[in-house]
Scaffold this motif. Structure first.
Motif, PDB file in Angstrom:
ATOM      1  N   SER A  46     -66.844   5.329 -99.122  1.00 23.56           N
ATOM      2  CA  SER A  46     -67.556   5.536 -99.789  1.00 23.56           C
ATOM      3  C   SER A  46     -67.681   3.731-100.862  1.00 23.56           C
ATOM      4  O   SER A  46     -69.113   4.616-101.041  1.00 23.56           O
ATOM      5  CB  SER A  46     -66.620   6.828-101.598  1.00 23.56           C
ATOM      6  N   ASP A 159     -72.127  11.437 -98.570  1.00 24.10           N
ATOM      7  CA  ASP A 159     -70.654  10.948 -99.014  1.00 24.10           C
ATOM      8  C   ASP A 159     -70.156  12.473 -98.445  1.00 24.10           C
ATOM      9  O   ASP A 159     -70.010  12.834 -99.685  1.00 24.10           O
ATOM     10  CB  ASP A 159     -71.097  10.457 -99.642  1.00 24.10           C
ATOM     11  N   GLU A 160     -69.154  12.668 -97.390  1.00 22.87           N
ATOM     12  CA  GLU A 160     -68.994  14.077 -96.964  1.00 22.87           C
ATOM     13  C   GLU A 160     -69.534  14.821 -97.990  1.00 22.87           C
ATOM     14  O   GLU A 160     -68.591  15.539 -98.604  1.00 22.87           O
ATOM     15  CB  GLU A 160     -67.193  13.752 -97.474  1.00 22.87           C
TER      16      GLU A 160
END
Ligand code: ADP
Ligand code: MG
Length: 258
Positions: A46, A159-160
């Motif tokens: 991240s 991001d995920e």
């Protein structure tokens, strides 16, 4: 290169100890490429993505998006961002949430897709007058995806985005997202800690070490999409990724997360 990163490093200052999150990352992503970045929790994924989005200033090295610094690229709305939390405005309808992105960021030089069309792309035409809190987590994330598409950015930093969803919803959304990617062909950097998801999606998977995150391996995947997850080549690639991540081979079909 649309995304370019040179010896990027980041140390978060801290008391009593500073945290080195990312170390010496070099990265090049071509226009239209779909790259997954995979690594264990806390390894700095991240942080790397936030640096590319212009949200964190790296303590070492540099990065360019379309030749711009990340902060400039973000100001020019060249970056689409999607994370786990859809962050919708609960008092605005689905359509109004998607439209807001365009209202507050007028882009004279760009032809923007109308909100109704964006909602159709993500399968939410029937819910445009609903309020976000009346929707399931998967549907809220579809709204967030439509909002990401709203400005027509050519680089998507993800991001995920589907990590908080149940496995079935995640698979369905992943498949639909691939269709949208095929149509629009943006450049994607997709962070995940889910091996199978990376193998389903990416042209190339970059593997990060535990913190401080460094890129330790790169696996190219030259298979047509949607991928046959029972094919020997797909299974071999999943095995290779597991090996790079140090996940023991269990013979369980590769469905575990790392
Ligand atoms: P990942 O996304 O791979 O899980 P992160 O980039 O979020 O990893 O975090 C990498 C490391 O940096 C972790 O040890 C995390 O605790 C630390 N970290 C992340 N954000 C901050 C911050 N704002 N301040 C201090 N430490 C941070
Ligand atoms: Mg993270």
């Amino acid at each position: 290169m649309q995304v370019s990163v040179q010896t990027l490093g980041h140390v978060y200052p801290g008391q009593p100890q500073a945290v080195e999150a990312v170390r010496a990352v070099d990265l090049e992503i071509e226009a239209g490429e779909f790259v997954a970045l995979i690594g264990p929790s806390g390894c700095g994924k991240s942080t790397l993505l936030r640096i590319l989005a212009g949200l964190v200033t790296p303590t070492q090295g540099s990065a360019q998006i379309n030749g711009y610094s990340p902060v400039q690229a973000a100001a020019e709305k060249q970056i689409g961002w999607l994370a786990q939390n859809p962050a919708l405005l609960p008092w605005r309808t689905v359509r109004a949430n998607v439209a807001l992105a365009q209202q507050i960021n007028p882009q004279n030089s760009r032809t923007l897709t109308p909100p109704a069309e964006l909602l159709q792309m993500v399968g939410l035409s029937d819910f445009s007058d609903a309020y976000p809190l009346a929707l399931s987590g998967g549907m809220q994330q579809r709204v967030a995806l439509a909002r990401t598409l709203a400005l027509g950015a050519k680089v998507w930093l993800m991001d995920e985005p589907f990590a908080a969803l149940d496995e079935l919803t995640r698979e369905i959304l992943t498949r639909e997202l691939l269709e949208i990617w095929r149509t629009l062909r943006p450049t994607v950097l997709w962070v995940t800690h889910h091996i199978l998801e990376a193998a389903r999606l990416a042209d190339r998977v970059l593997v990060m070490t535990p913190r401080p995150g460094q890129i330790s391996a790169e696996v190219a995947i030259d298979l047509p999409r949607p991928r046959d997850e029972t094919s020997p080549e797909f299974i071999r690639i999943v095995g290779e990724l597991r090996g790079h991540l140090g996940v023991p081979v269990s013979g369980g079909g590769g469905h575990e997360k790392c």
